[in-house]
Write a protein that holds these residues in place. Structure first.
Motif, PDB file in Angstrom:
ATOM      1  N   ASN A 115      39.424  37.730  42.299  1.00  0.00           N
ATOM      2  CA  ASN A 115      38.845  38.516  43.399  1.00  0.00           C
ATOM      3  C   ASN A 115      38.082  39.723  42.877  1.00  0.00           C
ATOM      4  OD1 ASN A 115      39.768  36.816  45.418  1.00  0.00           O
ATOM      5  ND2 ASN A 115      41.671  37.950  45.717  1.00  0.00           N
ATOM      6  N   ALA A 116      38.639  40.406  41.876  1.00  0.00           N
ATOM      7  CA  ALA A 116      37.974  41.595  41.328  1.00  0.00           C
ATOM      8  C   ALA A 116      36.682  41.229  40.598  1.00  0.00           C
ATOM      9  CB  ALA A 116      38.925  42.330  40.389  1.00  0.00           C
ATOM     10  N   VAL A 117      36.687  40.116  39.896  1.00  0.00           N
ATOM     11  CA  VAL A 117      35.492  39.685  39.153  1.00  0.00           C
ATOM     12  C   VAL A 117      34.462  39.082  40.108  1.00  0.00           C
ATOM     13  CG1 VAL A 117      34.651  38.107  37.345  1.00  0.00           C
ATOM     14  CG2 VAL A 117      36.775  39.379  37.002  1.00  0.00           C
ATOM     15  N   VAL A 131      33.078  43.092  31.608  1.00  0.00           N
ATOM     16  CA  VAL A 131      33.417  44.429  32.122  1.00  0.00           C
ATOM     17  C   VAL A 131      34.294  44.332  33.370  1.00  0.00           C
ATOM     18  CG1 VAL A 131      32.505  46.591  33.087  1.00  0.00           C
ATOM     19  CG2 VAL A 131      31.474  45.604  31.011  1.00  0.00           C
ATOM     20  N   PRO A 132      33.907  43.550  34.390  1.00  0.00           N
ATOM     21  CA  PRO A 132      34.817  43.459  35.542  1.00  0.00           C
ATOM     22  C   PRO A 132      36.137  42.765  35.205  1.00  0.00           C
ATOM     23  CG  PRO A 132      32.893  42.039  35.864  1.00  0.00           C
ATOM     24  CD  PRO A 132      32.640  42.853  34.651  1.00  0.00           C
ATOM     25  N   LEU A 133      36.122  41.817  34.273  1.00  0.00           N
ATOM     26  CA  LEU A 133      37.348  41.152  33.852  1.00  0.00           C
ATOM     27  C   LEU A 133      38.314  42.143  33.211  1.00  0.00           C
ATOM     28  CD1 LEU A 133      38.967  38.498  33.316  1.00  0.00           C
ATOM     29  CD2 LEU A 133      37.678  38.315  31.169  1.00  0.00           C
ATOM     30  N   ASN A 135      38.248  45.451  33.512  1.00  0.00           N
ATOM     31  CA  ASN A 135      38.672  46.388  34.560  1.00  0.00           C
ATOM     32  C   ASN A 135      39.836  45.818  35.362  1.00  0.00           C
ATOM     33  OD1 ASN A 135      37.183  48.882  34.678  1.00  0.00           O
ATOM     34  ND2 ASN A 135      35.357  47.701  35.188  1.00  0.00           N
ATOM     35  N   ALA A 136      39.724  44.559  35.760  1.00  0.00           N
ATOM     36  CA  ALA A 136      40.762  43.929  36.577  1.00  0.00           C
ATOM     37  C   ALA A 136      42.071  43.772  35.817  1.00  0.00           C
ATOM     38  CB  ALA A 136      40.266  42.570  37.072  1.00  0.00           C
ATOM     39  N   ILE A 137      41.999  43.397  34.548  1.00  0.00           N
ATOM     40  CA  ILE A 137      43.212  43.251  33.741  1.00  0.00           C
ATOM     41  C   ILE A 137      43.898  44.598  33.567  1.00  0.00           C
ATOM     42  CG2 ILE A 137      44.053  42.752  31.399  1.00  0.00           C
ATOM     43  CD1 ILE A 137      42.021  40.391  31.383  1.00  0.00           C
ATOM     44  N   ILE A 138      43.121  45.631  33.258  1.00  0.00           N
ATOM     45  CA  ILE A 138      43.702  46.968  33.090  1.00  0.00           C
ATOM     46  C   ILE A 138      44.395  47.402  34.378  1.00  0.00           C
ATOM     47  CG2 ILE A 138      43.170  49.421  32.771  1.00  0.00           C
ATOM     48  CD1 ILE A 138      40.965  48.497  30.771  1.00  0.00           C
ATOM     49  N   ARG A 139      43.737  47.209  35.516  1.00  0.00           N
ATOM     50  CA  ARG A 139      44.327  47.606  36.801  1.00  0.00           C
ATOM     51  C   ARG A 139      45.605  46.818  37.073  1.00  0.00           C
ATOM     52  NH1 ARG A 139      42.760  50.729  40.228  1.00  0.00           N
ATOM     53  NH2 ARG A 139      40.556  50.640  39.709  1.00  0.00           N
ATOM     54  N   HIS A 140      45.590  45.529  36.791  1.00  0.00           N
ATOM     55  CA  HIS A 140      46.771  44.711  37.062  1.00  0.00           C
ATOM     56  C   HIS A 140      47.922  45.067  36.119  1.00  0.00           C
ATOM     57  CE1 HIS A 140      48.491  41.379  39.301  1.00  0.00           C
ATOM     58  NE2 HIS A 140      49.185  41.133  38.198  1.00  0.00           N
TER      59      HIS A 140
END
Length: 159
Positions: A115-117, A131-133, A135-140
């Motif tokens: 969803n984030a990507v 970059v979005p991948l 970002n999403a991994i760091i947030r999760h």
């Protein structure tokens, strides 16, 4: 450059001035990955990552620690890129390997990252997705992501 990275670099300077690289836990209530400058929560390995805190000084014991978060993000990117080059090239495949179900709710993790990507979890990722991948991994992994896209691009450029 984010204020978080600037503060991290200031502490790096102090570490060098007063005896070498150490992870400084100035705020122990931060998520583990942020405290360790390892926002992807990469497990401790023998890989000689650039900026890695040597095992003899690693205070975590399970996860890698880095001199600053940019090196931790760089290692995360390199790990992901290596997996993609080996054929683990969709969000579903990456997260299944990166966050196995015996440690994570992998299905929820895959859905959150996809969803984030903005991409179906079974579609191969490309260079524009890193970059979005990340970002999403760091947030999760941490529940928060204090890093900017520019921070992540800086880390990728060091790879």
């Amino acid at each position: 450059m984010s204020a978080f990275v600037i503060v991290g670099r200031f502490f790096d300077f102090l570490n060098e001035l007063f005896g070498g690289s150490e992870v400084i836990n100035v705020n122990d209530n931060r998520p583990r990955g942020i405290r360790n400058n390892n926002p992807g929560n990469l497990v401790l390995t023998a890989i000689p990552w650039r900026g890695k805190i040597p095992p003899s000084r690693n205070t975590d014991g399970r996860f890698e620690q880095f001199e600053n978060p940019i090196y931790g993000i760089r290692a995360l990117f390199m790990d992901l890129r290596n997996d993609v080059r080996k054929g683990t090239n969709t969000i579903e495949k990456l997260i299944n390997e990166f966050a196995p179900s015996h440690e994570n709710n992998t299905g929820a993790y895959i859905m959150a990252v996809a969803n984030a990507v903005g991409k179906s979890s079974d579609v191969p990722i490309d260079e524009d997705d890193y970059v979005p991948l990340i970002n999403a991994i760091i947030r999760h992994e941490n529940g928060v992501n204090p890093f900017t896209d520019e921070d992540i691009k800086e880390a990728i450029a060091l790879a």
